[in-house]
Write a protein that holds these residues in place. Sequence first.
Motif, mmCIF file in Angstrom:
data_model
loop_
_atom_site.group_PDB
_atom_site.id
_atom_site.type_symbol
_atom_site.label_atom_id
_atom_site.label_comp_id
_atom_site.label_asym_id
_atom_site.label_seq_id
_atom_site.Cartn_x
_atom_site.Cartn_y
_atom_site.Cartn_z
ATOM 1 N N ARG A 140 16.129 -73.709 -31.642
ATOM 2 C CA ARG A 140 16.904 -74.939 -32.034
ATOM 3 C C ARG A 140 16.524 -76.011 -30.647
ATOM 4 O O ARG A 140 16.425 -77.151 -30.785
ATOM 5 N N THR A 166 20.398 -78.532 -37.013
ATOM 6 C CA THR A 166 19.125 -79.106 -36.442
ATOM 7 C C THR A 166 18.091 -78.254 -36.852
ATOM 8 O O THR A 166 18.259 -77.193 -37.182
ATOM 9 N N ARG A 213 14.304 -76.289 -36.046
ATOM 10 C CA ARG A 213 13.602 -75.389 -35.138
ATOM 11 C C ARG A 213 12.107 -75.331 -35.014
ATOM 12 O O ARG A 213 11.618 -75.869 -35.774
#
Length: 443
Positions: free
Chosen positions: A20, A135, A137
């Motif tokens: 991430r 979020t 990756r």
Amino acid sequence: MANIGFISLGCAKNQVDCERMMFRVQEAGHTVKADIVGSDVVVINTCGFIDSAKSEAIDFILQTAALKAQGLVGKILVTGCLSQRYQQEITREMPEVDGILGTGSYTEIVPAIEALLRDETVFDFGSIDAPEEETGRIMTTPEHYAFIKIAEGCDNRCSYCIIPYLRGKYRSRQLDDVLYEARVLAANGVRELIVVAQDTSRYGTDLPGHKRLLPELLKKLCEIEELHWIRVHYVYPDEIDDEFIDVMASQPKIVKYLDIPIQHCNSKILKLMNRRGDGAFLRALFAKLRSRIPGLVIRTSLITGLPGEGEAEFQELCDFLRELRLERVGAFAFSPEEGTPAADMDYPDNDVAVQRAEIIEMIQSEIMDAWCAGKIGQTLEVLVDGYDEEQEQFYGRTYADSPDIDGKVWIASDEPVREGDFVTVTIDGCIDGDLTGYVEEEA
């Protein structure tokens, strides 16, 4: 824009955190390098769980500092559990380190890097109890399998464990967010999805309704067409209920493999560990699981040498292993972690704990050898993980093997196989916990 290198240490959950951070860095326009040499900033995402993990993290920091002294890398930014645990010590004793981020500050990775590039000091420790921020990756596993982290933190407060002090309270991700990420991973080629958290069995209990959502999540993951295998790690024994067992048994995509950390079987030791249940409960649970889920492979972890473990308690653990014959066992010598209740107890000499862990490993080796021998002549589905140049052979895993912690299947085939393929292999041998076999020709 700068070149940023990453080193990730420790568990799969830490690896996801690093992926991430890499995504955020790339999204900000920086280049994520595969090799740290030539990096303007090297991010070392550390583990600080037990002594061996701490030593490994320190070694990597010192090795990177040596590269820095040679002018081969620029700034050093330390993140993860070691930085959370030893903030002041790193600052005081490792002047080569230019910045430190705590486990509550992963989201600040880009501002931290850009501050370092301006020669500013970085020392950022956000709340370890803050909700997870969604979020993307950048995958660091082979494209055919991935870990998906469904929660952060832990509320179990085992007496020997430092994790709640480093990772905070238990925080589940929203079900829709997990499913969205799983669909993206599957669309990008992931065939095996490995569900992880400090404790997957409590997933959802901290959300409105306080309901265990793991069974529902698993059923919905099984609806994702591209996924072929779904594997579940870190299911705590006292949270396994009939609904979960029914889902495990009835869904063909869920591999019949469970990672259930029990740590011990002696009632006194389990109580000292602040674990729920006792030896009789564990025996009944494993018998129930095996009867309801045919072919189930169980992995567990054990701690030897905890304060209070005498010869009688240790022998009970050895007898338990010989009786239950669990297929996968990892044994760890007790490590007194400062800040935990167990660290204040009187504990045996470390040599005793280490010797006992070695005995457990010998017992388990015999169990593993017998299990592997029992597979000879069987035909098993194998996921091809890669090609070993030295062995000049492809290798893969059966449902009974999680990547990097369990065994391999060495594959012979007249026809070329590819990484990420599922192939049918007839097992014809075993050696040192690994299986060997050949690909069945299609009729």
